[in-house]
Design a protein around this motif. Structure first.
Motif, PDB file in Angstrom:
ATOM      1  N   LYS A 270      27.194 -18.875  49.231  1.00 23.11           N
ATOM      2  CA  LYS A 270      27.172 -19.154  50.673  1.00 23.11           C
ATOM      3  C   LYS A 270      26.316 -18.114  51.410  1.00 23.11           C
ATOM      4  O   LYS A 270      25.585 -18.449  52.339  1.00 23.11           O
ATOM      5  CB  LYS A 270      28.597 -19.149  51.231  1.00 23.11           C
TER       6      LYS A 270
ATOM      7  N   GLU B  27      22.512 -18.906  50.850  1.00 23.01           N
ATOM      8  CA  GLU B  27      22.035 -20.286  51.067  1.00 23.01           C
ATOM      9  C   GLU B  27      20.575 -20.267  51.521  1.00 23.01           C
ATOM     10  O   GLU B  27      20.164 -19.367  52.278  1.00 23.01           O
ATOM     11  CB  GLU B  27      22.867 -20.953  52.164  1.00 23.01           C
TER      12      GLU B  27
ATOM     13  N   HIS C 187      19.090 -22.325  53.583  1.00 21.44           N
ATOM     14  CA  HIS C 187      19.002 -22.530  55.034  1.00 21.44           C
ATOM     15  C   HIS C 187      19.950 -21.563  55.745  1.00 21.44           C
ATOM     16  O   HIS C 187      21.160 -21.574  55.480  1.00 21.44           O
ATOM     17  CB  HIS C 187      19.361 -23.968  55.397  1.00 21.44           C
TER      18      HIS C 187
ATOM     19  N   ASN D 298      23.446 -22.504  56.952  1.00 20.85           N
ATOM     20  CA  ASN D 298      24.552 -22.708  56.003  1.00 20.85           C
ATOM     21  C   ASN D 298      25.178 -21.400  55.511  1.00 20.85           C
ATOM     22  O   ASN D 298      26.136 -21.412  54.759  1.00 20.85           O
ATOM     23  CB  ASN D 298      24.052 -23.496  54.784  1.00 20.85           C
ATOM     24  N   ARG D 299      24.573 -20.271  55.910  1.00 18.90           N
ATOM     25  CA  ARG D 299      25.137 -18.979  55.462  1.00 18.90           C
ATOM     26  C   ARG D 299      26.285 -18.560  56.373  1.00 18.90           C
ATOM     27  O   ARG D 299      26.552 -19.195  57.385  1.00 18.90           O
ATOM     28  CB  ARG D 299      24.050 -17.891  55.523  1.00 18.90           C
TER      29      ARG D 299
END
Lengths: 245, 344
Positions: B274, B277, B279, B282-283
């Motif tokens: 996570k 990520e 993008h 999305n973190r």
């Protein structure tokens, strides 16, 4: 101290060879030959495993061909480093050696730089490419780079010697020679101070000046040998920054 | 012309790199370490009579604007007063045009070396949480690091965790592309484009070499690598933290085979995934969110990075309450045995 700072104002050899001034062209080519002839000769000897005489002919022939075919004008700094470009040109030239030999006969003495092949041959004694093995492109590039840095530094040392002579700082150059150009691990500022009968602080200051000038001269020569500012910064990092990198 | 042996060339290279500190308040003591961006020396600050770390960068500056900006950055960085942050004391230019800066001299080990002695995963994670604390503090003051990696974290003699080289990666990026004062971030894009240009075998090496200056491959977020400056924000640092976390979890231990087990830990891997990520959206939104997840993992609690199945929940519940469960099971087993024997 603006005089000590960048940017370097000397022309790149790539620009200079396109100059309409023949004197400027000759100076640029001499600069290029001075820096590259030894790396090219040693590379031909080891990479192509050519005997001494062949390698000498091929080295002279290569530079002659470079002039005849205007190879420098075809160099694109955006695509590769000048050093890599020249090495690949040498490879292609040697592969075509019969044709190259003919060219050498026509224009092999075009350079004004004295090519001291026996000295270059002597330096090869400790060379490390094993002709029996199949060298990787990386090891060839590494070898060529090492020889090229050696050649660049040797020229810069020679320039520094001349500079010291002009400024009547011969003793400074001798200190630099004794300390920085020596393989002696035991050498120290204290020992030099005792030998030259001068305070240690004077040795420190003299060496500091000599190193700063050496660095400046080497970078100036390097700037001349690069096709673009970007290449210069990359090469400067490779030559001096590699102590750090 | 004098022949220079390999040894002499190396010696010349090293000595010519020694900074000429005349005209500064510093006296050179010794070379301490070298890295992709420059060389670190121990020096004495003669005004304050203290030992400092002096880093000389492999970049040259000639224009006054950049020197002024470096000083401005240094002032901003000096405001980061946190036990986990080594702020810059001073920034300057050597007579040959190279940039240097000084900071507190930290006696200790780089994280990548130090963790070789840390054999317990929880201890490594607790170390990571302290890095997160420092980064979260800086983010709260609007400062990004942009070059977080194990080599930029030091662990002091008393176990203190210190994050180094704040903000200087940014200055370097701007310098290497000659970005203007008005558009400092554009530099990243320019520098990246420059490094992506040529394509010969040397260039590949050079890109790596230059990558060290522009950010460190493996720890640099995709948006930094692409030069997508509009997206470079604190989530770029979160990406780097995720990469550091993964490094701490998978870096092999010399004595045990634990690292393999850690790699198979799905929860820990989910946290790393996570944080890293592709993008940014999305973190984790903040470093605190990331560290909260790691803390929850350490406490055996569910983490936001992974949706648990019933089996996962049971396994986690078992891991968290192993002793109590075993005691209850033993008690129940005894009661059943007693019941069976009493009926006979």
């Amino acid at each position: 101290m603006p005089g000590d700072q960048f940017p370097i104002t000397r022309w790149s050899v790539i620009d200079a060879v396109k100059s309409e001034d023949p004197a400027e062209q000759t100076r640029a080519l001499d600069t290029l030959f001075a820096a590259y002839w030894k790396p090219v000769y040693k590379y031909v000897r080891l990479r192509w495993n050519r005997p001494t005489e062949d390698a000498q002919d091929l080295t002279q022939g290569f530079f002659a061909e470079m002039l005849e075919r205007d190879l420098l004008a075809k160099y694109d700094p955006a695509k590769s480093r000048l050093r890599t470009y020249l090495r690949l040109c040498v490879d292609s030239f040697v592969m075509n050696q019969e044709k190259a030999a003919r060219r050498q006969k026509r224009g092999g003495n075009a350079t004004h730089v004295a090519l001291d092949f026996p000295a270059a041959e002597g330096e090869l004694a400790g060379a490390t490419i094993d002709p029996a093995s199949i060298p990787s492109p990386e090891s060839l590039e590494e070898f060529f780079e090492r020889e090229w840095v050696r050649s660049l530094f040797a020229l810069a040392v020679e320039d520094l010697r001349k500079l010291c002579s002009e400024r009547e700082r011969e003793r400074t150059f001798r200190l630099f020679d004794d300390y920085d150009l020596s393989d002696d691990e035991e050498i120290s500022y204290e020992r030099l101070a005792a030998e030259y009968a001068m305070p240690v602080t004077d040795v420190t200051n003299a060496l500091s000046w000599a190193r700063r000038e050496f660095r400046r001269i080497a970078l100036e020569r390097l700037r001349e040998l690069c096709g673009s500012d970007e290449e210069f910064h990359r090469e400067a990092h490779a030559v001096f920054g590699s102590d750090a990198a | 012309m004098k022949f220079l042996s390999d040894k002499t060339v190396d010696r010349l290279r090293q000595n010519a790199n020694l900074p000429d500190l005349s005209g500064t308040r510093y006296q050179l003591l010794e070379r301490v370490a070298c890295g992709g961006m420059g060389t670190v020396y121990a020096a004495r600050d003669q005004t304050l009579d203290r030992r400092v770390a002096l880093k000389v960068l492999d970049v040259l500056i000639a224009d006054g604007d950049l020197a002024r900006r470096l000083n401005r950055e240094a002032r901003a960085l000096a405001l980061l007063e946190h036990p986990g942050i080594v702020p810059v004391h001073d920034v300057g230019t050597l007579s040959d045009g190279r940039v240097f800066y000084t900071m507190k001299f930290v006696e200790g080990q780089r994280l990548d070396k130090y963790i070789e002695t840390v054999t317990s995963l929880p201890d490594r994670l607790r170390l990571f949480l302290r890095i997160c604390d420092a980064v979260a503090f800086a983010h709260a003051r609007g400062v990004l690091h942009r070059d977080l990696k194990p080599a930029n974290v030091m662990v002091g003699a008393f176990g203190e965790v210190l994050v180094m080289d704040w903000g200087l990666a940014k200055i370097l990026r701007e310098q290497s592309s000659g970005a203007s004062d008005d558009d400092p971030e554009a530099a990243i894009l320019h520098a990246q484009q420059a490094s992506n240009g040529p394509a010969d075998s040397t260039q590949a090496t050079q890109v790596t070499g230059q990558g060290t200056v522009l950010g460190t491959p493996g720890y640099m977020s995709p948006e930094q690598a692409r030069g997508d400056i509009a997206q470079v924000d604190k989530r770029s640092d979160i990406f780097s933290l995720g990469a550091v976390l993964r490094f701490l979890c998978v870096n092999p231990l010399t004595h045990s085979g634990q690292s393999k087990a850690w790699r198979q830990d799905k929860t820990l891997e989910a946290i790393c995934a996570k944080a890293t990520e592709i993008h940014p959206i999305n973190r984790y939104a903040t470093v605190s969110d990331l560290s909260a997840d790691v803390s929850r993992y350490l406490d055996g609690l569910p983490v936001s990075a992974r949706k648990e199945t019933i089996f996962d929940k049971s396994a986690r519940f078992y891991r968290r309450h192993t002793i109590a469960i075993l005691l209850i099971v033993a008690y129940l087993a005894m009661r059943i045995l007693l019941l069976i024997f009493s009926h006979r």
